[in-house]
Design a protein around this motif. Structure first.
Motif, short mmCIF file in Angstrom:
data_model
loop_
_atom_site.label_atom_id
_atom_site.label_comp_id
_atom_site.label_asym_id
_atom_site.label_seq_id
_atom_site.Cartn_x
_atom_site.Cartn_y
_atom_site.Cartn_z
N UNK A 150 0.82 -1.21 0.00
CA UNK A 150 0.00 0.00 0.00
C UNK A 150 0.86 1.25 0.00
N UNK A 151 1.96 1.20 0.74
CA UNK A 151 2.86 2.36 0.74
C UNK A 151 3.51 2.55 -0.63
N UNK A 152 3.83 1.45 -1.30
CA UNK A 152 4.38 1.54 -2.66
C UNK A 152 3.34 2.13 -3.61
N UNK A 153 2.09 1.74 -3.43
CA UNK A 153 1.01 2.27 -4.26
C UNK A 153 0.91 3.78 -4.08
N UNK A 154 0.97 4.23 -2.84
CA UNK A 154 0.91 5.68 -2.59
C UNK A 154 2.09 6.39 -3.22
N UNK A 155 3.28 5.81 -3.09
CA UNK A 155 4.49 6.43 -3.65
C UNK A 155 4.37 6.57 -5.16
N UNK A 156 3.84 5.55 -5.83
CA UNK A 156 3.69 5.60 -7.28
C UNK A 156 2.70 6.70 -7.68
N UNK A 157 1.57 6.76 -7.00
CA UNK A 157 0.56 7.77 -7.31
C UNK A 157 1.10 9.18 -7.07
N UNK A 158 1.82 9.37 -5.97
CA UNK A 158 2.39 10.68 -5.66
C UNK A 158 3.44 11.06 -6.70
N UNK A 159 4.23 10.10 -7.15
CA UNK A 159 5.23 10.38 -8.19
C UNK A 159 4.57 10.82 -9.49
N UNK A 160 3.47 10.14 -9.85
CA UNK A 160 2.74 10.53 -11.05
C UNK A 160 2.20 11.95 -10.90
N UNK A 161 1.65 12.24 -9.72
CA UNK A 161 1.04 13.55 -9.49
C UNK A 161 2.07 14.67 -9.49
N UNK B 45 -0.50 19.94 -5.68
CA UNK B 45 -0.69 18.61 -5.08
C UNK B 45 -2.13 18.10 -5.24
N UNK B 46 -2.35 16.90 -4.78
CA UNK B 46 -3.66 16.26 -4.84
C UNK B 46 -4.68 17.03 -4.01
N UNK B 47 -5.88 17.20 -4.57
CA UNK B 47 -6.95 17.89 -3.85
C UNK B 47 -7.59 16.96 -2.83
#
Length: 324
Positions: free
Chosen positions: A237-248, A281-283
């Motif tokens: 789950x932490x890897x998933x967050x890191x990937x999404x944040x990198x895309x954003x 950043x993400x809303x």
């Protein structure tokens, strides 16, 4: 130095209000149902009022401008990448992947984008177009995917449980059942007809709408105290967050730079505006939507917090590299 001071001033309300929410949750001041009740208030009352006011007083005919084309392209790239990665790589369902797409491509255009635009760009005209694009195009697409993947909300306060999708009829009636989309469509209708609403209508909407952002941030802070639940968020789950944040924080501004620069060859000030807005950043909307539809809020919540931290660096870099 001035740009950095402007960024810090813009970020301050986010951290302060989220911190207040955390403190309120830790102290148990509002009770165990506070997050659920406040989240539903934002989704069903405050945010629709804010969107109706915003859209009804604006004209949606600005989307053909080259700057908006570049920003829309960067949003499509980021949101599309977020959706595919969360669904295919991390094995999430359609609704959770839609929240991943929103976390990767829906920028914090209002409470952060406006002050950043005013301080760095000198005006907020472009960010207003970004807000309209996200309200009228991106949010309905995301909410349609979420609704079709969950069957909508069950109406119980704080529950938002899943139900089997209801086919074509359910999809066609989403605008009538979803307060966010319905308020936006009503705003478009008022704007298109040129109708001037009386103050008795607009003023209550203004007051309610002003509560949307601070209440959403308080709710986000409450969720940070409550924790992710279900045994915590593990390595995957932490890897998933890191990937999404990198895309954003990296993928979207780089896509904006590519489209606005080499492809469209926009003037320098338009290039800066597009990249700066894409680097926001993400809303907090992604967290509110996930919570309301009974989805896991860990990804949206952590993406908001992490991208807000990272974006302080990326926004500063964009302002320094592309600014006058």
């Amino acid at each position: 130095m001035a740009a950095m001071h402007a960024l810090l001033s813009a970020f301050a309300p986010i951290w302060v209000l989220t911190g207040i929410g955390y403190a309120v949750g830790r102290g148990g001041l509002l009770g165990e149902q506070a997050e659920a009740v406040l989240g539903r208030f934002v989704f069903h009352v405050a945010m629709p009022a804010a969107l109706f006011t915003m859209v009804s007083g604006a004209s949606p005919d600005v989307f053909g401008h080259p700057s908006m084309v570049a920003f829309a392209a960067s949003t499509a790239v980021a949101a599309g990448a977020g959706y595919v990665l969360v669904r295919r790589v991390f094995g999430r369902g359609r609704a959770d992947a839609a929240i991943g797409a929103m976390s990767a491509g829906h920028v914090n255009s209002a409470n952060l984008g406006i002050p950043v635009a005013v301080q760095v760009l000198g005006d907020a005209s472009f960010i207003a177009q970004v807000i309209l694009f996200q309200v009228l195009v991106l949010s309905p697409v995301i909410l349609t995917l979420v609704d079709s993947g969950t069957g909508g909300t069950d109406g119980a306060p704080g529950a938002g449980g899943r139900r089997p999708p209801g086919g074509v009829r359910r999809l066609l009636t989403i605008p009538l059942r979803n307060p966010i989309i319905l308020a936006s469509l009503l705003g478009v209708a008022v704007s298109a007809t040129g109708l001037r609403l009386p103050a008795a209508v607009t003023h209550p909407c203004d007051v309610l709408g002003a509560a949307a952002v601070p209440t959403a941030l308080i709710t986000l802070g409450l969720s940070l105290h409550r924790g992710p639940g279900g045994g915590g968020r593990g390595r995957r789950e932490r890897a998933e967050t890191a990937v999404v944040v990198a895309v954003k924080t990296l993928g979207q501004p780089l896509a904006a730079l590519l489209v606005a620069g080499p492809l469209l060859r926009l003037p320098d000030h338009q290039l800066l505006a597009v990249v700066l807005c894409a680097a926001l950043p993400t809303a907090q909307n992604s967290f509110i939507y996930a919570r309301e539809y009974g989805l896991g809020t860990g990804l949206a919540r952590d993406a908001i917090v992490a991208s807000t931290l990272v974006s302080m660096v990326t926004l500063s870099a964009a302002a320094w590299a592309l600014g006058p």
